[in-house]
Design an enzyme around this catalytic site. Sequence first.
Site, PDB file in Angstrom:
ATOM      1  CE  LYS A  67      -3.966  -2.083   2.320  1.00 49.49           C
ATOM      2  NZ  LYS A  67      -4.938  -1.996   3.410  1.00 49.49           N
ATOM      3  CG  ASN A  88      -7.666   0.384  -0.655  1.00 52.39           C
ATOM      4  OD1 ASN A  88      -7.910   1.388  -1.298  1.00 52.39           O
ATOM      5  ND2 ASN A  88      -8.598  -0.293  -0.011  1.00 52.39           N
TER       6      ASN A  88
END
Length: 277
Positions: A67, A88
């Site tokens: 991420k 994400n």
Amino acid sequence: MSVDRYAVFGHPIRHSQSPFIHRCFAEQTGQTLTYEAIDVPAENFGRALADFLAHSGRGLNCTVPLKELAFQKVEQLTERARFSKAVNTIIVQQDGTLSGDNTDGVGLVTDLVSNHQVNLHNARVLILGAGGAARGIIGPVMAQSPVSLYIANRTVSKAKKLALEFMQTGSITGCGFDDLAGLQFDIILNATSASLSGQLPPLPDNLLHSASCCYDLAYANTDTAFVKWAKAQGAAHCLDGLGMLVEQAAEAFYQWRQIRPDTQSVIAKLEAKRKTG
Ligand code: ATR
């Protein structure tokens, strides 16, 4: 013309439910697309991303440990991704540029507010943990106007730093677990990774009242250590992150396809799946 491709990148990725969830969404909304799980260790991220984009890739989810790398890679960021310093969801724009979003926090808030009627407005909220998962939810939680937010962490300095960073959004206090003694909360959100190893942060008794809600951002086929603790403490709502998982996916799907899928039916399918192991 080739079919639009979507995927989740992560490592490990074998147990990801994202392909199941997004295939349900696609079927339900009549969208023609594919969605696969691809094992991508951090050192391969750049190469895997370039390959995916060269082969009809239209959008990506990124999970552990990617991420923060995804955050660095994209050309545009939504405000919630900028605050959380993690991405994400990657959206491939018409001109080929990459936009980064973070749908985790909004997924949590939607699950709490819409699916479980747990109101964050005017609530006394406690977040356990001060890592990436905690950072991703603070903005969307504060947007609901809780009366106060405490962030408690094993490494106290990290909690204090996060509180300082978000102080312009409302009343936020960073502290250690010991400092919680004598306090009471309406909602406790477990954003530590302790659950994953069956552990529990050292929490004092009497943090809850009979209507309190406890929510573990992690989920498992059986009760997590935190959900077990919440039940033993008599919390009114003892929830894990299954609903959040589906809601963050729905928000990603919406960003990609501009269609909002129904989440209830997919949550029900996953609940049924985990009951049968
Ligand atoms: P994530 O992206 O899942 O948030 P992370 O950034 O590594 O992962 O953060 C993990 C969080 O869980 C941290 O807040 C960590 O506490 P420290 O900052 O003190 O390391 C917390 N954590 C992990 N294991 C824990 C345990 N056994 N007890 C309490 N907190 C724990």
